[in-house]
Design an enzyme around this catalytic site. Structure first.
Site, PDB file in Angstrom:
ATOM      1  N   ASP A 293       0.763  -1.475   0.282  1.00 57.80           N
ATOM      2  CA  ASP A 293       0.017  -0.479  -0.159  1.00 57.80           C
ATOM      3  C   ASP A 293       0.509   1.376   0.030  1.00 57.80           C
ATOM      4  O   ASP A 293       1.756   1.476   0.576  1.00 57.80           O
ATOM      5  CB  ASP A 293      -0.991  -0.025   1.090  1.00 57.80           C
ATOM      6  CG  ASP A 293      -2.517   0.391   0.728  1.00 57.80           C
ATOM      7  OD1 ASP A 293      -1.850   2.008   0.027  1.00 57.80           O
ATOM      8  OD2 ASP A 293      -3.381   0.194   2.067  1.00 57.80           O
ATOM      9  N   CYS A 294       0.646   2.313  -0.269  1.00 56.68           N
ATOM     10  CA  CYS A 294       0.981   3.546  -0.728  1.00 56.68           C
ATOM     11  C   CYS A 294       1.391   4.170   0.986  1.00 56.68           C
ATOM     12  O   CYS A 294       1.059   3.872   1.709  1.00 56.68           O
ATOM     13  CB  CYS A 294       0.215   4.773  -1.157  1.00 56.68           C
ATOM     14  SG  CYS A 294       0.959   5.884  -1.552  1.00 56.68           S
TER      15      CYS A 294
END
Length: 765
Positions: A293-294
């Protein structure tokens, strides 16, 4: 070169290409910069930035995130963004440059957000997953996923960061709207449909995109319902509940997995090799790509604080099984130095690159890197997709209360006052992860009701009354004056996950749009917006109470991203509809239900508590959870699987083919369902199983099957379910699946609290 020969096996092509790459080029394949930062629009033409061009020439770029994403975070607006056709042209230009200007001509993997529609300008905005789950219509959702895949791939998007398979345990969590509900079996069925719909029969089809399962794992069980908070869960529950939907999706052929931000038992999921390698790859046989995920790797060093620095975090992540980093900052900054210093073996990088390249070959990007902009222009936001969005929204609406058959309303008489902060605010009904929308593309509840009574516009009055969060009551007088003139009040309350799209606000005294110098946000749900309560925000409840004093027929419509716990409304409203965030066609769908053109068939996939103090209140709890508190029992206001109809369904004659089976045997259980009312309607027939005695503690009831059937008045249907190992097993000793001999109670009904039952005995073979 072998890797360019489409007749060669993919493994052979991957190894050939890998052998030609420098270490810098390999690392380039593992990073995913933000796609919207790679180009500018000058004089109506897409121009690639110098920074991006240099990056492609130096080391190549493996993937781009959100190239077509439009929202306040990216800064892409309706004015500055790309039309469906322009978006396809832009991606073609990006691919052309990557193929023609990089040394090896490797195409870029374009990744896009598609939780409930492609998050690009012009794309269809479908209902949020919580609404989709409430349809209990897996086939319809699969059709939606085909539409999303078509819209996304038509612009060059090849991978999507959906479905969200988190099991919701605390609905105060702001991302509840992104999930299908609280039950792992139901989520698993939608998970399989998502993979089948998004990926189609072949990944290299121009109608398919690679699915990414997220957030692995336990993300919906965070401490206090706070986003990315710690998860306190034993391995048995983790395997039985939170991992179950992911395993089903992996078995269906999912191409990619995204680990969650959270930690479990002290280990962040991003660097948890037991989860990513031992379970997912070794036990489940997953061969696809794992992407973070970012900002997740940075969070390991600065958040979880389980890494000494950025390099340590990056090395931990790739060694644990991460193949690609969303944003690419940590991998891009540290992997080359880590390998050069001997902290990271190059073979670990090679393995990650293999998985990235394999996905690109499977997607056919080397053979078909470009798309036809005319196709994008034709299919994105098509009439057929809007009709599908309307059907999904209608089937996801749950009728919670209908005293004295208040609904449906007659179209031929009476004045209707449509009141409330969500009555005519289009963005408020779309949910998070939504692109900017022109007003004409979203039908609000007010507009839907007006469309039904188009020949008599004077019969519909409107007032916003108040905002979602604000404490101002300046709109009360106008709202009450409208209500006073009406026979029926449709009061549209709830929440908002709308980010600041620069739409200004409204005049509470007139309902007119108003642009102000001060930004105003009504957002009380969505990613990062967790709450302490499940009550309505602001003065919405007070507005409802003031209107109720007028003695008018009161229909409450909730448009929201998490359950609402408001006992006063449950008691005093004549009818209540839970519409969740119903998407761009939501106003039409609500009107279809309100006037009876569609018979409500939505059923809750998440239990609605009486009070936030009851949480957790999910239905499939252990028997030892207890029955009550001092003030109130522990039962929810509306149970899992619940939902009313404009007709009635009667269950009878439950039977089982064999009362005794062996541990490897099976039986068929059946029940007769009759439409005993006077309208055609759809019923969700639900199967629950209870393991009466077991070595390890079990939930009192677990959903193990469901069918959505449609019956005419007076029509009867026999509904059958297969009962075998899959329905009876659980995670037993040594965390292995086992069917234990003993007594099982098989239950079928219209919700978890209203069932018929029959006993089944399992004996040793």
């Amino acid at each position: 070169m072998t890797y360019k020969d489409a007749s060669k096996p993919i493994d052979e092509r991957v190894e050939n290409l890998l052998g030609l790459m420098t270490l810098k080029e390999k690392i380039g394949q593992l990073i995913q910069p933000f796609g919207w930062e790679t180009y500018e629009v000058k004089d109506g033409k897409v121009v690639l930035t110098e920074q991006f061009q240099q990056q492609v020439k130096d080391s190549g770029v493996g993937s781009l995130y959100g190239t077509l994403r439009a929202d306040p975070w990216t800064g892409v607006t309706l004015e500055t963004g790309l039309s469906p056709r322009e978006g396809a042209v832009a991606v073609n230009e990006i691919q052309r440059f990557a193929i023609e200007e990089s040394r090896l001509g490797i195409p870029i993997l374009i990744g896009e957000e598609c939780s409930h529609g492609h998050m690009a300008i012009g794309a269809t905005v479908f209902p949020v997953p919580l609404s989709i789950g409430s349809t209990w219509n897996v086939d319809l959702y699969r059709e939606m996923c085909r539409a999303v895949a078509l819209e996304t791939r038509s612009q060059g998007g090849a991978v999507t960061y959906s479905p969200v398979l988190d099991v919701v345990r605390d609905p105060r969590w702001g991302r509840t709207e992104e999930c299908f509900g609280e039950d792992p079996y139901l989520i698993g069925e939608f998970a399989v449909a998502s993979v089948e719909g998004l990926q189609g029969e072949r990944l290299d089809s121009d109608h398919s995109v690679a699915a990414t399962l997220k957030h692995f794992v336990g993300y919906g069980s965070s401490e206090g319902g706070r986003n990315a908070g710690p998860v306190h869960m034993g391995m048995r529950e983790l395997l039985e509940v939170d991992m179950y939907p992911f395993k089903k999706a992996v078995e269906a052929g999912a191409a990619s997995i995204m680990p969650a931000y959270n930690e479990i038992d002290g280990v962040p999921c991003t660097v948890n090799s037991e989860l990513l390698e031992d379970i997912v790859r070794q036990e489940w046989g997953f061969e696809g790509m794992v992407i973070t995920d970012c900002g997740a790797i940075d969070m390991v060093a600065s958040g979880h604080d389980t890494a000494e620095d950025g390099m340590d975090a990056a090395v931990q992540a790739i060694e644990a099984g991460i193949d690609m980093e969303m944003s690419g900052v940590m991998f891009g900054k540290h992997l080359l130095a880590a390998a050069a210093s001997g902290r990271l073996d190059v073979s670990v990088i090679d393995q990650a690159v293999r998985r990235v390249l394999t996905l690109k070959f499977k997607l056919g990007l080397f053979e078909k890197p470009y798309v036809d902009p005319q196709v994008a222009e034709r299919v994105i936001g098509s009439k057929e997709h809007k009709e599908l969005a309307r059907q999904l929204a209608a089937e996801g609406i749950v009728l919670l209360k209908n005293e004295h058959q208040t609904l449906p309303l007659a179209k031929d008489n009476g004045i209707i006052a449509v009141i409330g902060p969500n009555a005519n605010q289009g963005y408020n009904q779309l949910g998070d992860y939504t692109s900017p929308q022109p007003p004409s593309s979203v039908t609000t509840v007010l507009e839907g009701i007006r469309a039904k009574l188009g020949h008599e516009p004077d019969r519909v009055l409107y007032a916003p009354g108040c905002r979602i969060k604000d404490d101002s009551r300046e709109g009360f007088d106008y709202a009450l004056s409208c209500a006073e003139q009406a026979d029926t009040v449709v009061l549209v309350l709830g929440g908002s996950s709308a980010r600041d799209f620069g739409e200004g606000t409204i005049d509470l005294r007139t309902g007119a749009s108003k642009v102000t110098d001060d930004a105003y946000s009504d957002m009380d749900c969505g990613e990062g917006i967790d709450r302490m309560t499940l009550q309505l925000s602001g003065v919405q409840l007070e507005l409802a109470q003031e209107i109720h004093k007028l003695g008018k027929r009161l229909v409450v419509v909730y448009i929201n991203g998490r359950p609402v716990a408001e006992p006063w409304i449950d008691e005093h409203a004549d009818a209540i509809l839970e519409a969740w965030y119903p998407g761009q066609e939501g106003g039409h769908a609500v009107a279809d239900i309100v006037f009876g053109d569609v018979n409500p068939s939505g059923r809750l996939t998440i239990s609605v508590p009486k009070h936030v103090g009851q949480l957790p209140v999910y239905y499939n709890a252990k028997r030892s959870r207890g029955k009550r508190y001092l003030e109130e029992n522990s039962e929810p206001r509306y149970p899992f699987g619940y939902g009313l109809s404009y007709t009635q369904f009667t269950y009878s004659d439950i039977r089982i083919s064999d009362e005794v089976i062996g541990v490897n045997g099976s039986a068929v259980v059946s029940v007769q369902v009759e439409n005993s009312g006077d309208r055609e309607g759809a019923e969700v027939v639900q199967l629950y199983v209870s393991d009466v005695k077991s070595r390890y503690t079990r939930p009192a009831k677990e959903l193990k099957g469901f069918r959505k059937i449609r019956l005419q008045p007076g029509e009867k249907q026999i509904v059958e379910f297969h009962i075998g190992a899959e329905q009876l097993q659980y995670v037993g000793q040594n965390y292995k699946q086992v069917v234990e001999p003993g007594l099982f109670r098989i239950m079928i009904g219209g919700n978890v609290e209203e069932t018929l039952s029959v006993d089944l005995t399992v004996k040793e073979d």
